[in-house]
Scaffold this motif. Sequence first.
Motif, mmCIF file in Angstrom:
data_model
loop_
_atom_site.group_PDB
_atom_site.id
_atom_site.type_symbol
_atom_site.label_atom_id
_atom_site.label_comp_id
_atom_site.label_asym_id
_atom_site.label_seq_id
_atom_site.Cartn_x
_atom_site.Cartn_y
_atom_site.Cartn_z
ATOM 1 N N LEU A 179 -0.511 0.294 -8.210
ATOM 2 C CA LEU A 179 -0.394 -0.074 -6.804
ATOM 3 C C LEU A 179 -1.562 0.537 -6.024
ATOM 4 N N PRO A 180 -2.026 -0.153 -4.993
ATOM 5 C CA PRO A 180 -3.108 0.416 -4.181
ATOM 6 C C PRO A 180 -2.596 1.540 -3.291
ATOM 7 N N TRP A 181 -3.494 2.473 -2.970
ATOM 8 C CA TRP A 181 -3.133 3.562 -2.072
ATOM 9 C C TRP A 181 -4.319 3.909 -1.192
ATOM 10 N N SER A 182 -4.024 4.532 -0.080
ATOM 11 C CA SER A 182 -5.072 4.951 0.845
ATOM 12 C C SER A 182 -4.807 6.383 1.283
ATOM 13 N N PRO A 183 -5.709 7.303 0.934
ATOM 14 C CA PRO A 183 -5.523 8.691 1.346
ATOM 15 C C PRO A 183 -5.859 8.934 2.815
ATOM 16 N N ASP A 184 -6.474 7.938 3.465
ATOM 17 C CA ASP A 184 -6.930 8.170 4.840
ATOM 18 C C ASP A 184 -6.519 7.069 5.823
ATOM 19 N N MET A 185 -5.427 6.387 5.544
ATOM 20 C CA MET A 185 -4.901 5.382 6.481
ATOM 21 C C MET A 185 -4.328 6.058 7.722
ATOM 22 N N THR A 186 -3.790 7.261 7.532
ATOM 23 C CA THR A 186 -3.211 8.026 8.632
ATOM 24 C C THR A 186 -3.839 9.419 8.646
ATOM 25 N N ALA A 187 -3.662 10.118 9.755
ATOM 26 C CA ALA A 187 -4.228 11.463 9.854
ATOM 27 C C ALA A 187 -3.362 12.323 10.765
ATOM 28 N N ARG A 188 -3.391 13.625 10.506
ATOM 29 C CA ARG A 188 -2.796 14.608 11.419
ATOM 30 C C ARG A 188 -3.886 14.998 12.392
ATOM 31 N N LEU A 211 0.838 -1.198 0.000
ATOM 32 C CA LEU A 211 0.000 0.000 0.000
ATOM 33 C C LEU A 211 0.873 1.248 0.000
ATOM 34 N N LEU A 212 0.436 2.266 -0.749
ATOM 35 C CA LEU A 212 1.071 3.581 -0.718
ATOM 36 C C LEU A 212 0.246 4.473 0.212
ATOM 37 N N ILE A 213 0.944 5.210 1.055
ATOM 38 C CA ILE A 213 0.281 6.093 2.015
ATOM 39 C C ILE A 213 0.896 7.485 1.907
ATOM 40 N N PRO A 214 0.100 8.498 1.554
ATOM 41 C CA PRO A 214 0.649 9.857 1.518
ATOM 42 C C PRO A 214 0.904 10.379 2.924
ATOM 43 N N SER A 215 1.917 11.198 3.053
ATOM 44 C CA SER A 215 2.152 11.876 4.319
ATOM 45 C C SER A 215 0.919 12.726 4.615
ATOM 46 N N PRO A 216 0.331 12.570 5.792
ATOM 47 C CA PRO A 216 -0.927 13.269 6.058
ATOM 48 C C PRO A 216 -0.741 14.767 6.277
ATOM 49 N N MET A 217 -1.773 15.493 5.939
ATOM 50 C CA MET A 217 -1.792 16.945 6.118
ATOM 51 C C MET A 217 -3.018 17.290 6.957
ATOM 52 N N HIS A 218 -2.869 18.209 7.881
ATOM 53 C CA HIS A 218 -4.005 18.616 8.696
ATOM 54 C C HIS A 218 -5.074 19.243 7.784
ATOM 55 N N PRO A 219 -6.352 18.943 8.033
ATOM 56 C CA PRO A 219 -7.424 19.474 7.168
ATOM 57 C C PRO A 219 -7.391 20.989 6.977
ATOM 58 N N SER A 220 -7.022 21.739 7.997
ATOM 59 C CA SER A 220 -6.996 23.199 7.840
ATOM 60 C C SER A 220 -5.884 23.632 6.886
ATOM 61 N N ARG A 221 -4.756 22.945 6.915
ATOM 62 C CA ARG A 221 -3.681 23.268 5.983
ATOM 63 C C ARG A 221 -4.074 22.889 4.556
ATOM 64 N N ARG A 222 -4.763 21.749 4.424
ATOM 65 C CA ARG A 222 -5.207 21.323 3.103
ATOM 66 C C ARG A 222 -6.193 22.340 2.522
ATOM 67 N N ARG A 223 -7.107 22.810 3.354
ATOM 68 C CA ARG A 223 -8.066 23.820 2.882
ATOM 69 C C ARG A 223 -7.340 25.094 2.452
ATOM 70 N N ALA A 224 -6.361 25.520 3.235
ATOM 71 C CA ALA A 224 -5.622 26.747 2.912
ATOM 72 C C ALA A 224 -4.831 26.593 1.619
ATOM 73 N N ARG A 225 -4.200 25.441 1.437
ATOM 74 C CA ARG A 225 -3.380 25.211 0.250
ATOM 75 C C ARG A 225 -4.240 24.845 -0.951
ATOM 76 N N GLY A 226 -5.356 24.183 -0.716
ATOM 77 C CA GLY A 226 -6.226 23.760 -1.808
ATOM 78 C C GLY A 226 -5.999 22.324 -2.239
ATOM 79 N N PHE A 227 -4.933 21.715 -1.780
ATOM 80 C CA PHE A 227 -4.644 20.316 -2.108
ATOM 81 C C PHE A 227 -3.543 19.818 -1.187
ATOM 82 N N ASN A 228 -3.400 18.494 -1.141
ATOM 83 C CA ASN A 228 -2.303 17.868 -0.416
ATOM 84 C C ASN A 228 -1.350 17.314 -1.462
ATOM 85 N N GLN A 229 -0.180 17.904 -1.578
ATOM 86 C CA GLN A 229 0.764 17.482 -2.604
ATOM 87 C C GLN A 229 1.176 16.026 -2.440
#
Length: 179
Positions: free
Chosen positions: A99-108, A67-85
């Motif tokens: 490959l499978p990935w999960s955008p919500d396996m981890t959280a800030r 599984l691929l897991i993106p480094s999590p970003m706090h929701p307020s930062r994501r809203r301010a930036r407009g996306f999670n790189q």
Amino acid sequence: MTCGECLKNPPPFARVIAPWHYRFPVDRMIHHYKDSGQRAFAKPLLKGLEQHLRSALTDHPHWQPDLLIPSPMHPSRRRARGFNQASDITEHLARELNLPWSPDMTARTRKTGSQRGLDRQQRLTNLAGTITVVRNPPARVAIVDDVVTTGATVRLLAHALKKAGTHEVQVWALARTPG
């Protein structure tokens, strides 16, 4: 090649795969992508990372994560930036490498100040208690991020994943700081 910090303080991850050093012109390209939302600057970097990973996984098929897991970003930062790189990069790699990935396996779990300009210890302090694993992770995961600087974020995330049951963690990034 193992960096000096990793020799002194072995990380909880098996490897970092990053095709570029975070210096000119790559640093400027990532800055335009991440901070200004200019996604065109990411295209050649994404393609290069994808090719680099294809080669690495061909040479070392046992490195393929479950599984691929993106480094999590706090929701307020994501809203301010407009996306999670990190999610953008992960989604691209998942699609292109099948490959499978999960955008919500981890959280800030809480908002932190910017990591920019902080040394490793300050980053670790800034991030303490901010990352949680939401579900049971598979045995082998790759954390995906844009840049590995001091390694503080990926160390904390890898520790959390291992505590939750992952056996092997690796890190995939566009770039890393030389060192």
